[in-house]
Design an enzyme around this catalytic site. Structure first.
Site, PDB file in Angstrom:
ATOM      1  N   ASN A  87       0.837  -1.199   0.000  1.00 13.99           N
ATOM      2  CA  ASN A  87       0.000   0.000   0.000  1.00 13.99           C
ATOM      3  C   ASN A  87       0.871   1.248   0.000  1.00 13.99           C
ATOM      4  O   ASN A  87       1.926   1.274   0.633  1.00 13.99           O
ATOM      5  CB  ASN A  87      -0.904   0.000   1.236  1.00 13.99           C
ATOM      6  CG  ASN A  87      -1.868  -1.181   1.257  1.00 13.99           C
ATOM      7  OD1 ASN A  87      -2.422  -1.531   0.218  1.00 13.99           O
ATOM      8  ND2 ASN A  87      -2.046  -1.800   2.413  1.00 13.99           N
ATOM      9  N   SER A  95      -0.585   2.447   6.765  1.00 16.70           N
ATOM     10  CA  SER A  95      -0.627   2.935   8.146  1.00 16.70           C
ATOM     11  C   SER A  95       0.738   2.947   8.812  1.00 16.70           C
ATOM     12  O   SER A  95       0.942   3.651   9.799  1.00 16.70           O
ATOM     13  CB  SER A  95      -1.601   2.095   8.978  1.00 16.70           C
ATOM     14  OG  SER A  95      -1.199   0.743   8.991  1.00 16.70           O
ATOM     15  N   HIS A 100       6.485  -2.115   3.204  1.00 16.94           N
ATOM     16  CA  HIS A 100       6.317  -3.530   3.559  1.00 16.94           C
ATOM     17  C   HIS A 100       5.431  -4.190   2.535  1.00 16.94           C
ATOM     18  O   HIS A 100       4.408  -3.637   2.125  1.00 16.94           O
ATOM     19  CB  HIS A 100       5.715  -3.669   4.961  1.00 16.94           C
ATOM     20  CG  HIS A 100       4.542  -2.789   5.223  1.00 16.94           C
ATOM     21  ND1 HIS A 100       4.674  -1.442   5.506  1.00 16.94           N
ATOM     22  CD2 HIS A 100       3.221  -3.032   5.219  1.00 16.94           C
ATOM     23  CE1 HIS A 100       3.484  -0.917   5.664  1.00 16.94           C
ATOM     24  NE2 HIS A 100       2.571  -1.864   5.488  1.00 16.94           N
ATOM     25  N   LEU A 101       5.846  -5.375   2.150  1.00 15.84           N
ATOM     26  CA  LEU A 101       5.052  -6.207   1.261  1.00 15.84           C
ATOM     27  C   LEU A 101       4.186  -7.104   2.138  1.00 15.84           C
ATOM     28  O   LEU A 101       4.703  -7.799   3.018  1.00 15.84           O
ATOM     29  CB  LEU A 101       6.018  -7.044   0.425  1.00 15.84           C
ATOM     30  CG  LEU A 101       5.690  -7.456  -0.994  1.00 15.84           C
ATOM     31  CD1 LEU A 101       5.229  -6.288  -1.834  1.00 15.84           C
ATOM     32  CD2 LEU A 101       6.924  -8.109  -1.611  1.00 15.84           C
ATOM     33  N   HIS A 102       2.868  -7.059   1.916  1.00 15.10           N
ATOM     34  CA  HIS A 102       1.969  -7.996   2.594  1.00 15.10           C
ATOM     35  C   HIS A 102       1.949  -9.294   1.788  1.00 15.10           C
ATOM     36  O   HIS A 102       1.690  -9.259   0.583  1.00 15.10           O
ATOM     37  CB  HIS A 102       0.533  -7.465   2.622  1.00 15.10           C
ATOM     38  CG  HIS A 102       0.320  -6.240   3.454  1.00 15.10           C
ATOM     39  ND1 HIS A 102      -0.206  -6.297   4.734  1.00 15.10           N
ATOM     40  CD2 HIS A 102       0.539  -4.934   3.198  1.00 15.10           C
ATOM     41  CE1 HIS A 102      -0.317  -5.074   5.216  1.00 15.10           C
ATOM     42  NE2 HIS A 102       0.130  -4.217   4.302  1.00 15.10           N
TER      43      HIS A 102
END
Ligand code: 5GP
Ligand code: ZN
Length: 114
Positions: A87, A95, A100-102
């Site tokens: 995101n 947030s 960061h890669l989910h």
């Protein structure tokens, strides 16, 4: 960045369930999982958003994906499928301002995302 949550995890100041780490990348379970497997894959370097990436990060971003592939395969989700998403900024729901890669797997996911 001393006030960054994910820099705190990289430094070991903040506990996390780490599943993989190397000289450039750390991966750990999300504290509020949205799927049976929900891992965050982050660079050790503090980079706030995708907008802050430069040409010097090209290989690093590739490594984030290869680590996601490896974790998904080791967890047995490579054939059934998984989702990898990053995101960027408010409208996408970012947030934590350290990229960061989910990695999400273990359930059927719909498209488009909400
Ligand atoms: P974003 O909304 O920025 O794309 O994703 C941030 C993610 O970080 C969220 O899925 C959230 O659950 C996770 N998160 C927030 N704080 C912590 C924490 O202290 N530890 C861990 N492991 N995950 C966190
Ligand atoms: Zn950071």
């Amino acid at each position: 960045m001393s006030d960054c949550l994910f820099c705190g995890i990289v430094a070991g100041r903040i506990p996390a369930k780490i599943v993989y780490q190397d000289d450039q990348v750390v991966a750990f379970h999300d504290i509020n999982p949205q799927a049976p497997l929900h891992v965050l894959i982050i660079p050790r370097e503090h980079i706030a958003t995708i907008n802050d990436l430069g040409a010097e990060h090209e290989a690093l971003v590739g490594r984030l994906y290869l680590v996601a592939q490896r974790i998904a395969r080791e967890a047995g989700f490579d054939e059934s499928g998984y989702r990898v998403v990053m995101n960027c900024n408010a409208d996408a729901g970012q947030s934590v301002y350290h990229i960061h890669l989910h990695l999400l797997a273990g359930r059927h996911m719909t498209w488009p995302p909400g």
